[in-house]
Design a protein around this motif. Sequence first.
Motif, PDB file in Angstrom:
ATOM      1  N   THR A 149       0.843  -1.196   0.000  1.00 46.74           N
ATOM      2  CA  THR A 149       0.000   0.000   0.000  1.00 46.74           C
ATOM      3  C   THR A 149       0.873   1.238   0.000  1.00 46.74           C
ATOM      4  OG1 THR A 149      -0.144   0.076   2.427  1.00 46.74           O
ATOM      5  CG2 THR A 149      -1.832  -1.176   1.261  1.00 46.74           C
ATOM      6  N   LEU A 150       0.379   2.284  -0.643  1.00 49.01           N
ATOM      7  CA  LEU A 150       1.078   3.563  -0.690  1.00 49.01           C
ATOM      8  C   LEU A 150       0.083   4.667  -0.373  1.00 49.01           C
ATOM      9  CD1 LEU A 150       3.677   4.857  -3.211  1.00 49.01           C
ATOM     10  CD2 LEU A 150       1.670   6.248  -2.726  1.00 49.01           C
ATOM     11  N   ASP A 151       0.442   5.509   0.581  1.00 44.90           N
ATOM     12  CA  ASP A 151      -0.368   6.668   0.952  1.00 44.90           C
ATOM     13  C   ASP A 151       0.515   7.904   0.893  1.00 44.90           C
ATOM     14  OD1 ASP A 151      -2.941   5.343   1.828  1.00 44.90           O
ATOM     15  OD2 ASP A 151      -1.521   4.342   3.154  1.00 44.90           O
ATOM     16  N   GLY A 152       0.002   8.937   0.246  1.00 46.86           N
ATOM     17  CA  GLY A 152       0.781  10.163   0.115  1.00 46.86           C
ATOM     18  C   GLY A 152      -0.066  11.392   0.347  1.00 46.86           C
ATOM     19  N   GLY A 153       0.611  12.483   0.666  1.00 41.52           N
ATOM     20  CA  GLY A 153      -0.070  13.757   0.852  1.00 41.52           C
ATOM     21  C   GLY A 153      -0.097  14.531  -0.456  1.00 41.52           C
ATOM     22  N   ALA A 154       0.248  15.808  -0.380  1.00 43.63           N
ATOM     23  CA  ALA A 154       0.222  16.662  -1.574  1.00 43.63           C
ATOM     24  C   ALA A 154       1.233  16.156  -2.603  1.00 43.63           C
ATOM     25  CB  ALA A 154       0.534  18.101  -1.188  1.00 43.63           C
ATOM     26  N   TRP A 155       0.842  16.188  -3.876  1.00 45.58           N
ATOM     27  CA  TRP A 155       1.715  15.730  -4.939  1.00 45.58           C
ATOM     28  C   TRP A 155       1.522  16.596  -6.183  1.00 45.58           C
ATOM     29  CZ3 TRP A 155      -0.990  14.312  -9.288  1.00 45.58           C
ATOM     30  CH2 TRP A 155      -2.328  13.950  -9.118  1.00 45.58           C
ATOM     31  N   VAL A 156       2.540  16.570  -7.055  1.00 44.49           N
ATOM     32  CA  VAL A 156       2.518  17.328  -8.308  1.00 44.49           C
ATOM     33  C   VAL A 156       3.064  16.437  -9.409  1.00 44.49           C
ATOM     34  CG1 VAL A 156       3.339  19.337  -9.569  1.00 44.49           C
ATOM     35  CG2 VAL A 156       2.836  19.539  -7.131  1.00 44.49           C
ATOM     36  N   LEU A 157       2.298  16.287 -10.490  1.00 41.74           N
ATOM     37  CA  LEU A 157       2.737  15.562 -11.675  1.00 41.74           C
ATOM     38  C   LEU A 157       2.952  16.585 -12.780  1.00 41.74           C
ATOM     39  CD1 LEU A 157       3.273  12.927 -13.239  1.00 41.74           C
ATOM     40  CD2 LEU A 157       0.830  12.865 -13.774  1.00 41.74           C
ATOM     41  N   ASP A 158       4.209  16.743 -13.187  1.00 41.72           N
ATOM     42  CA  ASP A 158       4.561  17.750 -14.188  1.00 41.72           C
ATOM     43  C   ASP A 158       4.786  17.066 -15.533  1.00 41.72           C
ATOM     44  OD1 ASP A 158       5.222  20.050 -15.454  1.00 41.72           O
ATOM     45  OD2 ASP A 158       6.938  20.561 -14.190  1.00 41.72           O
ATOM     46  N   LEU A 159       3.910  17.382 -16.501  1.00 39.55           N
ATOM     47  CA  LEU A 159       4.003  16.849 -17.851  1.00 39.55           C
ATOM     48  C   LEU A 159       4.307  17.986 -18.821  1.00 39.55           C
ATOM     49  CD1 LEU A 159       0.834  14.590 -17.680  1.00 39.55           C
ATOM     50  CD2 LEU A 159       3.176  13.765 -17.787  1.00 39.55           C
ATOM     51  N   PRO A 160       5.207  17.765 -19.787  1.00 42.03           N
ATOM     52  CA  PRO A 160       5.548  18.846 -20.717  1.00 42.03           C
ATOM     53  C   PRO A 160       4.343  19.387 -21.480  1.00 42.03           C
ATOM     54  CG  PRO A 160       7.132  17.048 -20.891  1.00 42.03           C
ATOM     55  CD  PRO A 160       6.028  16.565 -20.015  1.00 42.03           C
ATOM     56  N   VAL A 161       3.384  18.522 -21.807  1.00 49.35           N
ATOM     57  CA  VAL A 161       2.248  18.937 -22.627  1.00 49.35           C
ATOM     58  C   VAL A 161       1.216  19.698 -21.810  1.00 49.35           C
ATOM     59  CG1 VAL A 161       0.360  18.146 -24.100  1.00 49.35           C
ATOM     60  CG2 VAL A 161       2.605  17.037 -24.229  1.00 49.35           C
ATOM     61  N   THR A 162       0.912  19.205 -20.605  1.00 46.83           N
ATOM     62  CA  THR A 162      -0.191  19.767 -19.824  1.00 46.83           C
ATOM     63  C   THR A 162       0.252  20.727 -18.737  1.00 46.83           C
ATOM     64  OG1 THR A 162      -0.145  17.951 -18.217  1.00 46.83           O
ATOM     65  CG2 THR A 162      -1.478  17.640 -20.198  1.00 46.83           C
ATOM     66  N   GLU A 166      -1.898  18.865  -9.905  1.00 47.82           N
ATOM     67  CA  GLU A 166      -1.677  18.726  -8.469  1.00 47.82           C
ATOM     68  C   GLU A 166      -2.783  17.898  -7.822  1.00 47.82           C
ATOM     69  OE1 GLU A 166      -1.320  22.561  -6.729  1.00 47.82           O
ATOM     70  OE2 GLU A 166       0.242  23.250  -8.106  1.00 47.82           O
ATOM     71  N   GLY A 167      -2.469  17.372  -6.653  1.00 45.94           N
ATOM     72  CA  GLY A 167      -3.446  16.628  -5.867  1.00 45.94           C
ATOM     73  C   GLY A 167      -3.158  16.775  -4.391  1.00 45.94           C
ATOM     74  N   ARG A 168      -4.179  16.513  -3.583  1.00 48.63           N
ATOM     75  CA  ARG A 168      -4.027  16.643  -2.128  1.00 48.63           C
ATOM     76  C   ARG A 168      -3.776  15.313  -1.438  1.00 48.63           C
ATOM     77  NH1 ARG A 168      -2.090  20.849  -0.501  1.00 48.63           N
ATOM     78  NH2 ARG A 168      -1.376  20.865  -2.647  1.00 48.63           N
ATOM     79  N   GLY A 169      -4.035  14.205  -2.131  1.00 48.52           N
ATOM     80  CA  GLY A 169      -3.839  12.899  -1.511  1.00 48.52           C
ATOM     81  C   GLY A 169      -3.825  11.808  -2.563  1.00 48.52           C
ATOM     82  N   LEU A 170      -3.167  10.682  -2.227  1.00 46.79           N
ATOM     83  CA  LEU A 170      -3.059   9.571  -3.158  1.00 46.79           C
ATOM     84  C   LEU A 170      -3.004   8.267  -2.372  1.00 46.79           C
ATOM     85  CD1 LEU A 170      -2.616   8.725  -6.154  1.00 46.79           C
ATOM     86  CD2 LEU A 170      -0.154   8.821  -5.695  1.00 46.79           C
ATOM     87  N   ASN A 171      -3.834   7.302  -2.786  1.00 51.59           N
ATOM     88  CA  ASN A 171      -3.856   5.987  -2.152  1.00 51.59           C
ATOM     89  C   ASN A 171      -3.778   4.919  -3.239  1.00 51.59           C
ATOM     90  OD1 ASN A 171      -6.197   7.761  -0.572  1.00 51.59           O
ATOM     91  ND2 ASN A 171      -4.628   6.900   0.768  1.00 51.59           N
ATOM     92  N   VAL A 172      -2.784   4.039  -3.131  1.00 53.83           N
ATOM     93  CA  VAL A 172      -2.588   2.962  -4.097  1.00 53.83           C
ATOM     94  C   VAL A 172      -2.380   1.668  -3.315  1.00 53.83           C
ATOM     95  CG1 VAL A 172      -1.219   2.116  -6.040  1.00 53.83           C
ATOM     96  CG2 VAL A 172      -1.493   4.579  -5.693  1.00 53.83           C
ATOM     97  N   SER A 173      -2.958   0.565  -3.810  1.00 50.59           N
ATOM     98  CA  SER A 173      -2.776  -0.713  -3.129  1.00 50.59           C
ATOM     99  C   SER A 173      -2.679  -1.843  -4.134  1.00 50.59           C
ATOM    100  CB  SER A 173      -3.934  -0.986  -2.156  1.00 50.59           C
ATOM    101  OG  SER A 173      -5.157  -1.152  -2.863  1.00 50.59           O
TER     102      SER A 173
END
Length: 347
Positions: A149-162, A166-173
């Motif tokens: 499992t992965l839990d994260g707080g604030a995150w930023v995905l930087d893509l050259p095109v877009t 940003e996001g405030r939370g992320l949960n992956v399992s």
Amino acid sequence: VNKVLGKMGKVVLVIVVLAAVWCGWWVAASSGLQRGIAKLIETRRAAGWQADVGEMKKQGFPTRLHTRLTDVTLTPPAQSAGRGIASAVAAKRIDISTPAYWPGYVTVASPYIELGLSGPNLRAMLSAEDVTTDLRLRPSVSGQLDRLTLDGGAWVLDLPVTGPVEGRGLNVSAVQQTVGQPIYDLALDAQNVTPSAALRGLFGLPDDWAEAFDTVTAKATITFDRLWDRKALGRTRPQPRVIDLRHAELAWGDIALSLRGTIAVAEDGLATGTLSVVAQDWPTMLTMVESAGYIPPNFRPQAEQMLKGLAQMSGNTDALDLDITVKDGKMSMGFIPLGRAPKIILR
């Protein structure tokens, strides 16, 4: 009194012996954890990666085996990006800890981490705060994966095109379905995902359009060619062979897009299968695509007429229910080619 003192002395002796044994176990196990990390780093280097760690410190005595890594960088070889998706990792601090009684329950945490993704048609940088990953291995010599499992707080995905998303939370399992079988249930849930102002402007969205996505979720079952266990830390990763996308949904304001379907993946990473796509409020989506310049204005009437006909076939004039076919890495919607799908290879 002498008898009482004698008994107390025996108790103290037993406690001292147990404490000494526990201290010896902690030192040996903690050193073993550091050797395992060092071996993993050397394995990556042998595979052509740049793998550097500034310092490793032992912590956690007496209840946990805790190693703190500083100035961590993992960079894949340049040629790997042409064969699939590769990732680079950079972090000022990574903490790796396990209970002293069972090192198969691993927690990896970092206050800030950067992940660079690269591939034939991909360049992206993901940065995240307060990331915690919990790894649960089944008690066995092979140490096969039970859950991750992965839990994260604030995150930023930087893509050259877009630009940055940003996001405030992320949960992956990822959870193993059955012991001994390389089949895993995966789930993703991202909260308060907010596209960049540049992306909003690209699509020509009105000022009152919602800033953040309402829903970003996905659930899938993936069958790999072999188990995720200790051997997966070697030179090669287990590779997906069947991806059963049970449900994926992206909702933003008045529009929504959902996908489901099954994809088979060949040894060379080429995908074959069918994805069912349901698009709510397709006229607004068409306007967004036109505003972004993906279709010329003079093509709008033909595209609108075609999509309207497809929508009427599904019984809902405001929704599209379509099938996207993927064969040997090439995508199409009916007789309309959509280009090549990315190769699915884990590095």
